[in-house]
Design a protein around this motif. Structure first.
Motif, PDB file in Angstrom:
ATOM      1  N   ALA A 172       0.617   3.589   2.145  1.00 41.77           N
ATOM      2  CA  ALA A 172       1.004   3.830   3.538  1.00 41.77           C
ATOM      3  C   ALA A 172       2.252   3.035   3.899  1.00 41.77           C
ATOM      4  O   ALA A 172       3.156   3.560   4.564  1.00 41.77           O
ATOM      5  CB  ALA A 172      -0.148   3.483   4.479  1.00 41.77           C
TER       6      ALA A 172
ATOM      7  N   SER B 286      -2.119   9.797   8.148  1.00 44.71           N
ATOM      8  CA  SER B 286      -3.271   9.479   8.996  1.00 44.71           C
ATOM      9  C   SER B 286      -3.525   7.976   9.021  1.00 44.71           C
ATOM     10  O   SER B 286      -3.851   7.415  10.076  1.00 44.71           O
ATOM     11  CB  SER B 286      -4.519  10.207   8.506  1.00 44.71           C
ATOM     12  OG  SER B 286      -4.390  11.591   8.673  1.00 44.71           O
ATOM     13  N   ASP B 287      -3.374   7.318   7.873  1.00 42.07           N
ATOM     14  CA  ASP B 287      -3.540   5.865   7.821  1.00 42.07           C
ATOM     15  C   ASP B 287      -2.519   5.170   8.724  1.00 42.07           C
ATOM     16  O   ASP B 287      -2.857   4.228   9.447  1.00 42.07           O
ATOM     17  CB  ASP B 287      -3.370   5.347   6.391  1.00 42.07           C
ATOM     18  CG  ASP B 287      -4.486   5.797   5.461  1.00 42.07           C
ATOM     19  OD1 ASP B 287      -5.529   6.284   5.938  1.00 42.07           O
ATOM     20  OD2 ASP B 287      -4.289   5.675   4.228  1.00 42.07           O
TER      21      ASP B 287
ATOM     22  N   THR C  99       0.825  -1.202   0.000  1.00 41.97           N
ATOM     23  CA  THR C  99       0.000   0.000   0.000  1.00 41.97           C
ATOM     24  C   THR C  99       0.867   1.263   0.000  1.00 41.97           C
ATOM     25  O   THR C  99       2.056   1.208   0.334  1.00 41.97           O
ATOM     26  CB  THR C  99      -0.921   0.038   1.229  1.00 41.97           C
ATOM     27  OG1 THR C  99      -0.116   0.173   2.403  1.00 41.97           O
ATOM     28  CG2 THR C  99      -1.788  -1.211   1.326  1.00 41.97           C
TER      29      THR C  99
ATOM     30  N   LYS D  37      -3.054   2.936  12.267  1.00 39.18           N
ATOM     31  CA  LYS D  37      -2.525   1.577  12.458  1.00 39.18           C
ATOM     32  C   LYS D  37      -1.590   1.491  13.649  1.00 39.18           C
ATOM     33  O   LYS D  37      -1.006   0.450  13.909  1.00 39.18           O
ATOM     34  CB  LYS D  37      -1.808   1.113  11.194  1.00 39.18           C
ATOM     35  CG  LYS D  37      -2.753   0.905  10.037  1.00 39.18           C
ATOM     36  CD  LYS D  37      -2.018   0.430   8.809  1.00 39.18           C
ATOM     37  CE  LYS D  37      -3.012   0.259   7.677  1.00 39.18           C
ATOM     38  NZ  LYS D  37      -2.435  -0.364   6.508  1.00 39.18           N
TER      39      LYS D  37
ATOM     40  N   ARG E 274      -2.084   9.513   3.952  1.00 40.66           N
ATOM     41  CA  ARG E 274      -1.340   8.283   4.232  1.00 40.66           C
ATOM     42  C   ARG E 274      -0.711   8.333   5.620  1.00 40.66           C
ATOM     43  O   ARG E 274      -0.603   7.315   6.294  1.00 40.66           O
ATOM     44  CB  ARG E 274      -0.268   8.048   3.172  1.00 40.66           C
ATOM     45  CG  ARG E 274      -0.768   7.922   1.740  1.00 40.66           C
ATOM     46  CD  ARG E 274      -1.809   6.823   1.471  1.00 40.66           C
ATOM     47  NE  ARG E 274      -3.098   6.999   2.068  1.00 40.66           N
ATOM     48  CZ  ARG E 274      -4.103   7.743   1.564  1.00 40.66           C
ATOM     49  NH1 ARG E 274      -3.946   8.400   0.449  1.00 40.66           N
ATOM     50  NH2 ARG E 274      -5.257   7.820   2.191  1.00 40.66           N
TER      51      ARG E 274
END
Length: 70
Positions: free
Chosen positions: A4, A36-37, A2, A41, A34
């Protein structure tokens, strides 16, 4: 992989990279999204001003947080 995950690897190799540098090198347009993603996580991504006046991103690894090495 991805965007991210690509960003995470890039920031580990290029601490303090700006949004423009990330966009130029990884072709990721929505860098803040990204980031923030990654934060969602559980990664600790910090944005702060670099010595040249630009904002940059750093990934603070768990070992750094546990030992207070920042």
């Amino acid at each position: 992989m991805t965007q991210a995950h690509r960003l995470l690897g890039y920031l580990r190799l290029n601490p303090g990279a700006s949004s423009l540098e990330v966009t130029r090198d990884l072709l990721i347009v929505n860098v803040t999204g990204r980031v923030s993603d990654l934060r969602a996580k559980g990664y600790d991504v910090e944005c702060k001003r670099r010595t040249d006046g630009y904002q940059g991103y750093w990934v603070r690894e768990k070992a750094q947080l546990e030992l207070s090495l920042t």
